[in-house]
Design an enzyme around this catalytic site. Structure first.
Site, PDB file in Angstrom:
ATOM      1  NE  ARG A  40      -4.529  -0.066   0.960  1.00  0.00           N
ATOM      2  CZ  ARG A  40      -5.755   0.251   1.303  1.00  0.00           C
ATOM      3  NH1 ARG A  40      -5.992   0.888   2.397  1.00  0.00           N
ATOM      4  NH2 ARG A  40      -6.756  -0.095   0.534  1.00  0.00           N
ATOM      5  CB  VAL A  88      -6.352   0.942  11.789  1.00  0.00           C
ATOM      6  CG1 VAL A  88      -4.880   1.303  11.845  1.00  0.00           C
ATOM      7  CG2 VAL A  88      -6.982   1.075  13.168  1.00  0.00           C
ATOM      8  CG  LEU A 162     -13.837  10.859   3.529  1.00  0.00           C
ATOM      9  CD1 LEU A 162     -14.034   9.741   2.520  1.00  0.00           C
ATOM     10  CD2 LEU A 162     -12.382  11.275   3.536  1.00  0.00           C
ATOM     11  CB  CYS A 275     -19.446   3.684   6.341  1.00  0.00           C
ATOM     12  SG  CYS A 275     -17.718   4.137   6.342  1.00  0.00           S
TER      13      CYS A 275
END
Ligand code: UDX
Ligand code: UDX
Length: 479
Positions: A40, A88, A162, A275
């Site tokens: 990453r 995280v 966001l 989410c």
């Protein structure tokens, strides 16, 4: 303390864009984003960033190497930072107590332990990850139990609002920034420090401060409210399909009431993303743990309705194709959970495609941004199939929509990518088997035009002229 160095643990969809914008807007602060994944970090340091987000490339290019750094050296970044964001991931637990509902805080706890181990100076530690109410308390307990002489900690909650696909704009023009902290002189001072960082680009009146628990709960509440609106409109889309009402007209009429407002009333194949489901399940678990069973049941319904919507859409595809899709070629247009992202976490496309595969369909999948390996990984996941090898045989991945739809019986549109609106549907129709079907799970296409071309069209929350009226309803509709 004047904040000169910021460290962010977790270079994901939240940590990466948030810190990039922070570095852009705060040239006087050095921002280092660290991650345990070497791959990453290597991608963040390359020309091809690990996530697709409109506008992100430009921001990273401007700041990287100047005051924005991506690194795997977690210890040094923690040691040098005045302020540390914990970004995280907090996935839903897959085993043990609260399995399938509670948030797994092992990575947050791991980050706290790492800070406690290496910090040699005082730190402000900020929860960016969405966490259960009172998680800040656990972080503080870990830090205090391992405190070194002369090192103090303040824990703040600063949830991120966001949305993927619009992250840069959401960060630059945030509706509000929320900061929760302890009601003590030290807590208030830490809040002021973080306010100072955001005030580089956010007007002070849009930065709201409150106690830590209110802040943690506000994040869960915001996501629950947003998801609830989608489930509400989706529940009514089922009524529309059975009666002849049009959900877009209903949404418009309802949304024009200024008390309700027009946003998040777009009926769809169901909501996805990392989410909504996770945070509501977390809320449900918290309510159950607090013995608030009625409240838990109330919020659980938002998830149940979303599951129903995904299933209902897939069932409609199957029923319309003469009750069997076995051996039929079906094009899936769009695999991301929404447009302008390459993210597939909880994407409704996974569920719809999974159900069609279970019924024996052969899928042609195209998405402009999702990596092919990701699509295969999602469709062969044990939660979707017990026969991954069969799935591999029955799924073909394409790099363009015309090849993907050629020689298929039906198109199932799962993501609202702008490019799908502009396709040459006459060309597509000519290349398909007949009768040619389109199932528009996002209500973005010009259905009348498609019908004129010859397609049989079905969409969410609206019965089109060729749709067969269920027998039981026929008389009511005629009245
Ligand atoms: C975020 C939030 O932090 C989460 O709480 C929210 O609810 C959803 O969005 P996100 O940024 O989307 O998570 O997660 P992800 O893209 O998975 O990134 C997390 C990163 O943290 C990964 O790159 C992972 O490698 C890294 N990580 C995880 C660490 O560096 N250390 C760990 O111990 C665990
Ligand atoms: C969401 C929240 O919006 C954001 O504030 C939070 O920080 C993280 O979770 P995200 O999941 O990235 O953001 O995207 P969002 O735009 O909220 O969309 C979520 C899902 O709902 C998508 O699958 C989208 O297609 C769907 N959706 C959204 C609808 O079906 N109808 C709508 O009207 C709006």
């Amino acid at each position: 303390m004047v904040i000169k160095k910021v460290c962010c643990i977790g270079a994901g969809y939240v940590g990466g864009p948030t810190c990039s914008v922070m570095a852009l807007k705060c040239p006087n602060i050095v921002v280092t984003v660290v991650d345990k994944s070497r791959d990453r970090i290597a991608q963040w340091n390359s020309d091809k960033l690990p996530i697709y987000e409109p506008g992100l490339d430009e921001v990273v290019k401007q700041c990287r190497g100047r005051n924005l750094f991506f690194s795997t050296d977690v210890n040094t970044a923690i040691k040098e930072a005045d302020l540390i964001f914990i970004s995280v991931n907090t996935p839903t637990k897959t085993s043990g107590n609260g399995r399938g509902r509670a948030a797994d805080l092992k990575y947050v706890e791991g980050a706290a332990r790492m800070i406690a181990e290496v910090a040699t100076s005082s730190k402000i530690v900020v929860e960016k990850s969405t966490v259960p109410v009172k998680a800040a308390e656990s972080i503080l307990t870990i830090l205090m139990a391992n405190q070194k002489p002369g090192v103090t900690y303040q824990i703040l909650s600063n949830p991120e609002f966001l949305a993927e696909g619009t992250a840069i704009n959401d960060l630059v023009h945030a509706d509000r920034v929320l900061i929760g902290g302890e009601d003590s002189p030290g807590g208030q001072a830490a809040i002021e420090e973080l306010c100072w960082v955001y005030e580089h680009w956010i007007c002070r009146r849009n930065i709201i401060t409150m106690n830590t628990w209110s802040s943690e709960l506000s994040k869960l509440a915001a996501n629950a409210f947003l998801a609830q609106r989608i489930s509400s409109i989706n529940s009514l889309s089922a009524v529309c399909e059975s009666t002849g009402a049009d959900i877009s007209e209903v949404a418009r009429a309802v949304g024009l009431d200024s008390r309700i407002g027009p946003k998040f009333l777009q009926a769809s194949v169901g909501f996805g993303g990392s989410c909504f489901q996770k945070d509501i399940l977390n809320l449900v678990y918290i309510c159950e743990s607090l013995n608030l069973h009625e409240v838990a049941t109330y919020w659980q319904q938002v998830i149940d309705m979303n599951d129903y919507q995904k299933s209902r859409f897939a069932s409609r595809v199957i029923e319309s194709l003469f009750n069997t899709v076995s051996g039929k070629q079906i094009a899936i247009l769009g695999f991301a959970f929404k447009k302008d992202t390459g993210d597939t976490r909880e994407s409704p496309a996974i569920h719809v495609a999974g159900k069609l595969l279970l019924e024996g369909a052969k899928l042609h999948v195209y998405d402009p941004k999702v990596e092919h390996e990701q699509i295969m990984e999602d469709l062969t996941h044990p939660s979707i199939t017990e026969e991954p090898e069969e799935v591999r045989k029955n799924v073909v991945l394409y790099n363009d929509p015309y090849s993907a739809t050629s020689d298929t019986h039906a198109i199932v549109l799962c993501t609202e990518w702008d490019e799908f609106v502009k396709l040459d549907y006459r060309r597509i129709y000519n290349s398909m088997m007949k009768p040619a079907y389109i199932f528009d799970g996002r209500k973005i296409l010009d259905h009348e035009k498609l019908e004129k071309i010859g397609f049989t069209v079905q969409t969410i929350g609206k019965r089109l002229s060729r749709t067969v009226v269920p027998r039981a309803w026929a008389s009511i509709v005629q009245v």
